[in-house]
Structures are given as C-alpha cells and as structure tokens.
Design a protein around this motif. Sequence first.
Motif, mmCIF file in Angstrom:
data_model
loop_
_atom_site.group_PDB
_atom_site.id
_atom_site.type_symbol
_atom_site.label_atom_id
_atom_site.label_comp_id
_atom_site.label_asym_id
_atom_site.label_seq_id
_atom_site.Cartn_x
_atom_site.Cartn_y
_atom_site.Cartn_z
ATOM 1 N N ALA A 68 -39.233 -9.594 -35.598
ATOM 2 C CA ALA A 68 -37.870 -10.130 -35.572
ATOM 3 C C ALA A 68 -37.823 -11.354 -34.665
ATOM 4 C CB ALA A 68 -36.908 -9.058 -35.053
ATOM 5 N N PRO A 69 -36.871 -12.238 -34.921
ATOM 6 C CA PRO A 69 -36.720 -13.392 -34.019
ATOM 7 C C PRO A 69 -36.431 -12.928 -32.592
ATOM 8 C CG PRO A 69 -35.442 -13.701 -36.026
ATOM 9 C CD PRO A 69 -35.942 -12.277 -36.044
ATOM 10 N N VAL A 70 -36.885 -13.719 -31.622
ATOM 11 C CA VAL A 70 -36.695 -13.405 -30.205
ATOM 12 C C VAL A 70 -35.998 -14.589 -29.549
ATOM 13 C CG1 VAL A 70 -37.895 -13.061 -28.009
ATOM 14 C CG2 VAL A 70 -38.721 -11.917 -30.057
ATOM 15 N N SER A 71 -34.998 -14.298 -28.721
ATOM 16 C CA SER A 71 -34.352 -15.346 -27.934
ATOM 17 C C SER A 71 -35.063 -15.423 -26.594
ATOM 18 C CB SER A 71 -32.872 -15.049 -27.716
ATOM 19 O OG SER A 71 -32.365 -15.933 -26.735
ATOM 20 N N PHE A 72 -35.964 -16.396 -26.464
ATOM 21 C CA PHE A 72 -36.678 -16.544 -25.204
ATOM 22 C C PHE A 72 -35.747 -17.014 -24.099
ATOM 23 C CE2 PHE A 72 -40.113 -16.492 -28.269
ATOM 24 C CZ PHE A 72 -40.950 -15.560 -27.677
ATOM 25 N N GLU A 73 -34.643 -17.632 -24.488
ATOM 26 C CA GLU A 73 -33.641 -18.059 -23.515
ATOM 27 C C GLU A 73 -33.011 -16.825 -22.845
ATOM 28 O OE1 GLU A 73 -30.054 -21.343 -23.261
ATOM 29 O OE2 GLU A 73 -30.987 -20.898 -25.182
ATOM 30 N N ALA A 74 -32.625 -15.832 -23.659
ATOM 31 C CA ALA A 74 -32.036 -14.610 -23.118
ATOM 32 C C ALA A 74 -33.064 -13.827 -22.302
ATOM 33 C CB ALA A 74 -31.481 -13.745 -24.246
ATOM 34 N N LEU A 75 -34.303 -13.770 -22.788
ATOM 35 C CA LEU A 75 -35.372 -13.079 -22.069
ATOM 36 C C LEU A 75 -35.610 -13.735 -20.711
ATOM 37 C CD1 LEU A 75 -37.602 -11.944 -24.813
ATOM 38 C CD2 LEU A 75 -38.451 -11.496 -22.547
ATOM 39 N N TYR A 76 -35.627 -15.056 -20.706
ATOM 40 C CA TYR A 76 -35.841 -15.826 -19.477
ATOM 41 C C TYR A 76 -34.699 -15.568 -18.484
ATOM 42 C CZ TYR A 76 -36.341 -19.857 -16.377
ATOM 43 O OH TYR A 76 -36.471 -20.666 -15.284
ATOM 44 N N ALA A 77 -33.469 -15.608 -18.973
ATOM 45 C CA ALA A 77 -32.305 -15.374 -18.122
ATOM 46 C C ALA A 77 -32.348 -13.958 -17.533
ATOM 47 C CB ALA A 77 -31.019 -15.587 -18.913
ATOM 48 N N GLN A 78 -32.742 -12.999 -18.354
ATOM 49 C CA GLN A 78 -32.838 -11.610 -17.906
ATOM 50 C C GLN A 78 -33.897 -11.476 -16.810
ATOM 51 O OE1 GLN A 78 -34.105 -8.951 -21.024
ATOM 52 N NE2 GLN A 78 -33.227 -7.169 -20.031
ATOM 53 N N ARG A 79 -35.041 -12.126 -17.002
ATOM 54 C CA ARG A 79 -36.106 -12.071 -15.987
ATOM 55 C C ARG A 79 -35.672 -12.745 -14.690
ATOM 56 N NH1 ARG A 79 -40.635 -13.332 -20.175
ATOM 57 N NH2 ARG A 79 -41.025 -11.231 -20.909
ATOM 58 N N GLN A 80 -34.942 -13.846 -14.814
ATOM 59 C CA GLN A 80 -34.450 -14.545 -13.626
ATOM 60 C C GLN A 80 -33.504 -13.635 -12.847
ATOM 61 O OE1 GLN A 80 -36.702 -16.976 -13.456
ATOM 62 N NE2 GLN A 80 -35.143 -18.390 -12.780
#
Length: 151
Positions: free
Chosen positions: A126-138
């Motif tokens: 499935a598509p992944v939002s790396f922006e959301a993943l990055y924000a979550q990690r931050q």
Amino acid sequence: MSDNQPTFQIEKIYVKDLSLEIPHAPQVFMQADQPRLEVQINTDASQFSEGYFNVTVSATVTARAGEKTMFLAEVVQGGIFAVRGVPSEDLDGLLGVACPTILYPYLREAVSDLITRGGFPPVVLAPVSFEALYAQRQQQAGADPRVEIAS
C-alpha cells in the motif's frame, strides 16, 4: 549558478538486500487458507562522503496461514543522493521524506517481483506517507514539539 545554490540529485538507485524464505515449501503451496500479511516499513539515512547520502527503505513482509509462516520476504532498496547547499534544518526532511518517497516505488516493485518468483500471488504494498511517518518519529523522539501530524 552560485556555489551556495542548494542542489539535490539522484546518483544511484539500487537493491541493497533481497531475501525470500519459504520455510514450509513445498507443502505450503497446498494450503487453502488465505494468508495474513504483516508488513513493516523502515527508513534509514547516513552521510558517507562530503555531500553524499545513502538512504534506504526496507520492507519485511511475512505471510502466515494459521501458525505456519508461508513466506518471509525482506527487501532493502537503497539510493545515493548528492545534496549540497541545503540548510541543515531542511536536510532531515529531505532525507526522511523526499528520498524515501523516491525509493518506495522501486521497493514495491522488488517486493512484488520477489514474492511472485517465489510462486505466490503478487503482493502490492500500500502507499506510505513518509511525511506522516517522519512527523510521528519526530514527535516520538521529542524533537520539535511544534511538529503536528495532519489528520
């Protein structure tokens, strides 16, 4: 063009690691059960030379039917990116969002091809939002408390 002008360039896209395990072959191909898929996606970035960064996106796909593992596929898609003149506050986002977004379609193709070659129906990630993943990690790292995840 000034030397201070920010530049970003893809130098190389490559498969760093590729593995498929089918621990219960050939019996697993006779299973009628629909497998449950578990997918884990991870990213990593590191500078390895002046102005050059290695970014990887990895996927681990595990298919289980009942208690049995039908297959375990692991793919690490890599990319070498030349980055110069980018302010340090923008560099993390570039390496954590833009680069993985570029690499992800190659990862999806490699995963699908690997699993198909193993004798299973293709698995399309499935598509992944790396922006959301990055924000979550931050947020988890307690970096900038002002980072918000758009809902």
